[in-house]
Design a protein around this motif. Sequence first.
Motif, PDB file in Angstrom:
ATOM      1  N   GLN A   8       0.822  -1.204   0.000  1.00 41.15           N
ATOM      2  CA  GLN A   8       0.000   0.000   0.000  1.00 41.15           C
ATOM      3  C   GLN A   8       0.857   1.256   0.000  1.00 41.15           C
ATOM      4  O   GLN A   8       0.562   2.232  -0.703  1.00 41.15           O
ATOM      5  CB  GLN A   8      -0.912  -0.007   1.223  1.00 41.15           C
ATOM      6  N   GLN A   9       1.923   1.247   0.782  1.00 36.00           N
ATOM      7  CA  GLN A   9       2.812   2.413   0.848  1.00 36.00           C
ATOM      8  C   GLN A   9       3.478   2.672  -0.500  1.00 36.00           C
ATOM      9  O   GLN A   9       3.578   3.819  -0.946  1.00 36.00           O
ATOM     10  CB  GLN A   9       3.870   2.192   1.929  1.00 36.00           C
ATOM     11  N   ILE A  14       3.912   5.738  -5.667  1.00 34.76           N
ATOM     12  CA  ILE A  14       3.870   5.715  -7.133  1.00 34.76           C
ATOM     13  C   ILE A  14       2.817   6.683  -7.653  1.00 34.76           C
ATOM     14  O   ILE A  14       3.081   7.487  -8.551  1.00 34.76           O
ATOM     15  CB  ILE A  14       3.594   4.279  -7.638  1.00 34.76           C
ATOM     16  N   LEU A  15       1.624   6.619  -7.096  1.00 42.25           N
ATOM     17  CA  LEU A  15       0.519   7.446  -7.586  1.00 42.25           C
ATOM     18  C   LEU A  15       0.815   8.936  -7.438  1.00 42.25           C
ATOM     19  O   LEU A  15       0.392   9.747  -8.268  1.00 42.25           O
ATOM     20  CB  LEU A  15      -0.772   7.082  -6.859  1.00 42.25           C
ATOM     21  N   MET A  60       7.352  -5.907  -7.762  1.00 44.76           N
ATOM     22  CA  MET A  60       6.949  -5.269  -9.011  1.00 44.76           C
ATOM     23  C   MET A  60       6.668  -3.783  -8.813  1.00 44.76           C
ATOM     24  O   MET A  60       6.898  -2.973  -9.713  1.00 44.76           O
ATOM     25  CB  MET A  60       5.759  -6.009  -9.622  1.00 44.76           C
ATOM     26  N   ARG A  61       6.213  -3.417  -7.637  1.00 45.58           N
ATOM     27  CA  ARG A  61       5.979  -2.000  -7.345  1.00 45.58           C
ATOM     28  C   ARG A  61       7.289  -1.262  -7.061  1.00 45.58           C
ATOM     29  O   ARG A  61       7.433  -0.095  -7.432  1.00 45.58           O
ATOM     30  CB  ARG A  61       4.992  -1.865  -6.186  1.00 45.58           C
ATOM     31  N   ALA A 101       4.880  -2.407 -18.268  1.00 41.74           N
ATOM     32  CA  ALA A 101       5.924  -3.429 -18.258  1.00 41.74           C
ATOM     33  C   ALA A 101       6.422  -3.711 -16.845  1.00 41.74           C
ATOM     34  O   ALA A 101       6.585  -4.874 -16.449  1.00 41.74           O
ATOM     35  CB  ALA A 101       7.086  -2.997 -19.149  1.00 41.74           C
ATOM     36  N   SER A 102       6.653  -2.660 -16.074  1.00 39.11           N
ATOM     37  CA  SER A 102       7.217  -2.833 -14.732  1.00 39.11           C
ATOM     38  C   SER A 102       6.273  -3.577 -13.797  1.00 39.11           C
ATOM     39  O   SER A 102       6.701  -4.409 -12.992  1.00 39.11           O
ATOM     40  CB  SER A 102       7.568  -1.470 -14.134  1.00 39.11           C
TER      41      SER A 102
END
Length: 268
Positions: A8-9, A14-15, A60-61, A101-102
């Motif tokens: 979540q963090q 990212i957002l 992945m994040r 992709a990431s």
Amino acid sequence: MYKSIKQQQLEQRILKLLSGKALKTAEWLFTNPELQAGQEYANIVSIKRLGFNDHGPVHMRKATLNAIKMFNLLNQSGIKMNLEKEGAGNADDSLTAVILASLLHDLGMAITRESHELLSIQLAIPYIDTVLNTLHSENEIVLKTAIRSLAIEGIFGHMATHKIHSLEAGLVLIGDGSDMEKGRARIPTMLSSQTRVGDIHRTSASAIQKVKIFKGQEKPINITVEMNASVGFFQVEEVFFPKINISPVKPYIELYAGVTDREMLRYL
């Protein structure tokens, strides 16, 4: 849909860095329960069945966050991505491809390690197509095709076993490789206390304390790898540096590594 606090963090971080189509892409992928299940199962297979490190939602994040940081540094330095240089799209389109992709590059780990990048492409295409069809009209088929191709190239090249040619794919490759801090190997280390062939990778990864990505002095991107023991150099020299060396982003990177509170060794 359960998500760990760490996941979540990372999603929140990212957002905050995104806008436009790139933001909508990340939001859609973050809220898809089927994708969440696929990423979680990839981690189960990776850790419990195969004995590898984290290849799931958190990894992945992290790879995505690292790729976005580098994308922004290049963009701030006036470096155009391939889509823009080739007249096929703009920076937002390029970042959309990088995010796709990431966030999808390791789905194939739910099946096996060998050639998992090729399996990831097969599993990722339905998500890629759904996102692009949501973001674009039927008249934008050329743009959709370009973004789709770049996203697939990013997945295809993330293991540094296949030659890639776009900056977008190069960011995915290095973003993936830069997730090598000690926490990534924590669970496999806890599950297995027996010494086995290949444990130098786990030991060296456990020595990596921090990977910092920020604006360089001579080049747009500075990547500094801090470790608590010299065994961490194995991870940098045998795993990370080869990925940078094959990436089209290499000319824009300064790479430093060293033990904390000692002089940093410059590689690039």
